[in-house]
Scaffold this active site. Structure first.
Site, PDB file in Angstrom:
ATOM      1  N   SER A 107      35.711  26.589 -32.425  1.00 12.13           N
ATOM      2  CA  SER A 107      35.200  26.182 -33.704  1.00 12.13           C
ATOM      3  C   SER A 107      36.268  25.407 -34.459  1.00 12.13           C
ATOM      4  CB  SER A 107      34.712  27.382 -34.474  1.00 12.13           C
ATOM      5  OG  SER A 107      34.547  27.099 -35.810  1.00 12.13           O
ATOM      6  N   HIS A 131      47.276  26.839 -29.566  1.00 14.82           N
ATOM      7  CA  HIS A 131      48.689  26.906 -29.209  1.00 14.82           C
ATOM      8  C   HIS A 131      49.584  26.938 -30.445  1.00 14.82           C
ATOM      9  CE1 HIS A 131      48.129  26.025 -24.808  1.00 14.82           C
ATOM     10  NE2 HIS A 131      46.930  25.741 -25.296  1.00 14.82           N
ATOM     11  N   ASP A 136      43.323  20.894 -29.619  1.00 15.03           N
ATOM     12  CA  ASP A 136      42.628  19.631 -29.439  1.00 15.03           C
ATOM     13  C   ASP A 136      41.481  19.580 -30.437  1.00 15.03           C
ATOM     14  OD1 ASP A 136      44.261  19.392 -27.229  1.00 15.03           O
ATOM     15  OD2 ASP A 136      42.634  19.115 -25.787  1.00 15.03           O
TER      16      ASP A 136
END
Length: 243
Positions: free
Chosen positions: A211, A112, A56
């Site tokens: 980060s 992921h 994300d």
């Protein structure tokens, strides 16, 4: 209780979507437990695409890796071999594709697999913890290759060796990986034997604050990534047109 209260204050200040969090994790025993929170089942879906976002965040740069094995982020060049932690990366990724996903403090901070395959090698590089934001990008030369980073290599049977480089930032004391386990990833080159199979969308690593995730594809993958920038969720397609 103090950690849980602090987490709720943080969530409110940054607009964290607590509705997508996996139930049963609160109250949080530490701020790290909150920051590395898991999402509830079904909170994300995996697009039918050859390459999807590993995290994300916000895509801040994407495009073609130059013939000199460099990527450009906000007009600044970064050496791919230095970013990945080994000289051979220059030849492997010359002319390939890259995307840089910046994770905002409000974002979910687990990473992921952007493709299916096997994790065969992980390289962990020590370094600084400069802030990875507009100020850091403007004032810290070679920011991404100076900060701590972990390169997770996924061997895809159709796309070749795909790299997900997790770049640390201010307060990021640890980056952990699923393939190695433990409470941190030791500096060095680590062969994963036996290799760890992953499906597209499987969790592969966690930022313990911070980060940025940098995705690298070899030219042999035949994939051209979208050059658009903006918000993205893990599992969303990053494909543009095909080579």
């Amino acid at each position: 209780m103090v950690a849980d209260t602090a987490s709720r204050i943080y969530a409110k200040a940054y607009g964290v979507n607590l509705g997508e969090v996996e139930p049963g994790q609160a109250p949080y025993s530490s701020f790290d437990a909150f920051f590395t929170r898991r999402l509830r089942s079904g909170a994300r879906s995996i697009d039918r695409a050859r390459v999807t976002s590993p995290a994300d965040g916000k895509i801040v740069a994407a495009g073609k890796i130059t013939s000199n094995a460099e990527i450009f982020v906000k007009g600044r060049p970064y050496d791919v071999a230095e970013l990945c932690g080994y000289a051979g990366a220059a030849a492997l990724y010359n002319g390939g594709q890259f995307a840089v996903v910046y994770l905002h403090p409000r974002d979910y901070h687990r990473v992921h697999a952007p493709v299916a395959g096997e994790i065969r090698k992980i390289r962990s590089m020590g370094g600084d913890l400069f802030p990875v934001n507009a100020i850091g990008e403007q004032h810290v030369p070679r920011l991404f290759v100076r900060n701590q980073r972990v390169n997770i290599e996924i061997s895809s049977p159709t796309l070749g060796t795909v790299a997900v480089v997790m770049v640390g930032a201010t307060i990021v004391g640890r980056i952990t990986t699923v393939a190695m386990g433990g409470d941190r990833t030791p500096v060095g080159e680590h062969v994963i034997n036996p290799a760890q199979p992953v499906n597209q969308g499987d969790e592969i690593g966690t930022f313990h604050l911070g980060s940025t995730a940098v995705l690298l594809l070899p030219p042999s993958s035949g994939v051209v990534l979208s050059t658009g920038t903006g918000p993205v969720l893990y599992g969303e397609s990053l494909e543009g047109s095909h080579a």
